[in-house]
Design a protein around this motif. Structure first.
Motif, short mmCIF file in Angstrom:
data_model
loop_
_atom_site.label_atom_id
_atom_site.label_comp_id
_atom_site.label_asym_id
_atom_site.label_seq_id
_atom_site.Cartn_x
_atom_site.Cartn_y
_atom_site.Cartn_z
N ARG A 1 -2.89 -7.46 1.62
CA ARG A 1 -2.89 -5.98 1.90
C ARG A 1 -3.00 -5.68 3.21
NH1 ARG A 1 -0.24 -4.22 -2.61
NH2 ARG A 1 -0.18 -2.43 -1.34
N ASP B 1 -0.32 -4.67 4.79
CA ASP B 1 0.76 -3.54 4.80
C ASP B 1 -0.33 -2.31 4.79
OD1 ASP B 1 0.06 -4.30 2.09
OD2 ASP B 1 1.93 -3.66 1.35
N VAL B 2 -1.22 -2.37 3.90
CA VAL B 2 -1.90 -1.04 3.59
C VAL B 2 -2.57 -0.61 4.81
CG1 VAL B 2 -3.85 0.10 2.30
CG2 VAL B 2 -2.23 -1.47 1.14
N SER C 1 -0.28 0.62 7.33
CA SER C 1 0.28 1.99 6.79
C SER C 1 -0.69 3.08 7.19
CB SER C 1 0.70 2.20 5.52
OG SER C 1 -0.31 2.11 4.63
N GLU D 1 0.82 10.76 5.25
CA GLU D 1 0.02 9.91 4.57
C GLU D 1 0.21 8.45 4.55
OE1 GLU D 1 -0.52 11.56 0.41
OE2 GLU D 1 -0.43 13.64 1.18
N PRO D 2 -0.72 7.67 4.45
CA PRO D 2 -0.44 6.27 4.48
C PRO D 2 0.66 5.76 3.62
CG PRO D 2 -2.80 6.37 4.44
CD PRO D 2 -2.27 7.84 4.05
N LYS D 3 0.75 6.27 2.30
CA LYS D 3 1.96 6.08 1.29
C LYS D 3 3.27 6.18 1.91
CE LYS D 3 2.26 10.38 -1.13
NZ LYS D 3 2.20 10.95 -2.17
N ASP D 4 3.42 7.32 3.16
CA ASP D 4 4.54 7.45 3.66
C ASP D 4 5.29 6.16 4.61
OD1 ASP D 4 4.62 10.05 2.63
OD2 ASP D 4 3.54 10.70 4.65
N LEU E 1 4.12 3.19 3.56
CA LEU E 1 3.79 1.71 2.90
C LEU E 1 5.02 1.26 2.17
CD1 LEU E 1 1.58 -0.26 1.83
CD2 LEU E 1 1.39 1.55 0.04
N LYS F 1 8.06 -0.16 -0.18
CA LYS F 1 8.18 -0.45 -1.66
C LYS F 1 8.50 -1.51 -2.08
CE LYS F 1 8.79 4.60 -2.21
NZ LYS F 1 8.67 4.85 -0.70
#
Length: 96
Positions: free
Chosen positions: A14, A16-17, A20, A38-41, A43, A45
């Motif tokens: 992880r 990559d997390v 991000s 946000e970090p999900k922006d 990360l 897919k």
């Protein structure tokens, strides 16, 4: 590359997390007022192709043949006059 596309990056778990989170932090320091990143922006897919319908066997075979041809491989399924397709041709030792 194909394995990483499906299952995520090879290496420390992880990572990559973590990257991000760092990217979101840096982005937010340079951003004005409004929506914060946000970090999900940031990360990736992974395995986006999983939502597609599975290909039938003819499509899979055509894809494998194309990849094999592009990599310079040979197709042992297209009989070459040496007997059973898929087997190594037998050497005739008695031929002069």
């Amino acid at each position: 590359m194909a394995y990483e596309h499906v299952s995520g990056p090879i290496g420390p778990e992880r990572m990559d997390v973590l990257h991000s989170i760092l990217a979101a932090t840096v982005s937010n320091t340079a951003r004005g007022k409004g929506r914060k990143a946000e970090p999900k922006d940031f990360l990736p897919k992974w395995d986006q192709g999983a939502k597609r319908q599975p290909a039938d066997w003819q499509q899979m075979l055509a894809t494998v043949k194309t990849m094999n041809r592009r990599m310079g491989g040979t197709n042992l399924q297209e009989g070459d006059g040496h007997g059973d397709p898929g087997r190594t041709p037998r050497i005739d030792r008695h031929r002069h």
